[in-house]
Design a protein around this motif. Structure first.
Motif, PDB file in Angstrom:
ATOM      1  N   UNK A 243       0.824  -1.215   0.000  1.00 37.98           N
ATOM      2  CA  UNK A 243       0.000   0.000   0.000  1.00 37.98           C
ATOM      3  C   UNK A 243       0.861   1.271   0.000  1.00 37.98           C
ATOM      4  N   UNK A 244       1.842   1.288  -0.905  1.00 34.11           N
ATOM      5  CA  UNK A 244       2.697   2.449  -1.140  1.00 34.11           C
ATOM      6  C   UNK A 244       2.682   2.684  -2.644  1.00 34.11           C
ATOM      7  N   UNK A 245       2.637   3.940  -3.055  1.00 37.10           N
ATOM      8  CA  UNK A 245       2.564   4.221  -4.484  1.00 37.10           C
ATOM      9  C   UNK A 245       3.814   3.714  -5.204  1.00 37.10           C
ATOM     10  N   UNK A 246       3.660   3.317  -6.457  1.00 35.56           N
ATOM     11  CA  UNK A 246       4.839   2.884  -7.229  1.00 35.56           C
ATOM     12  C   UNK A 246       5.912   3.974  -7.293  1.00 35.56           C
ATOM     13  N   UNK A 247       5.488   5.226  -7.372  1.00 28.80           N
ATOM     14  CA  UNK A 247       6.452   6.340  -7.421  1.00 28.80           C
ATOM     15  C   UNK A 247       7.286   6.400  -6.146  1.00 28.80           C
TER      16      UNK A 247
END
Length: 71
Positions: A26-30
């Motif tokens: 649950x962390x953005x790919x960026x």
């Protein structure tokens, strides 16, 4: 910087993509990309815990300390 991020190595060993890991922790790919390339200035313990859980590893597998060669 003497802290080296080995997230890409651990991901390769586990055969997991950035997008798949991003969904599972649950962390953005960026943001994961910034961490993976070693450009992050900090990492939350909750993020590190989630990474370790999903990748079945220890924090030391992801982060390492290497003394500057110039010193």
């Amino acid at each position: 910087m003497p802290i080296v991020v080995n997230l890409d190595v651990v991901m390769a060993k586990r055969k997991i993509s950035l997008n798949e890991l991003s969904e599972k922790v649950d962390v953005t790919p960026a943001n994961l990309s910034i961490l993976k390339t070693g450009k992050a200035k900090a990492v939350r313990f909750s993020t590190l815990e989630a990474l370790c859980e999903v990748l079945r590893c220890q924090p030391g597998d992801i982060l390492a300390y290497e003394k500057d060669k110039n010193e």
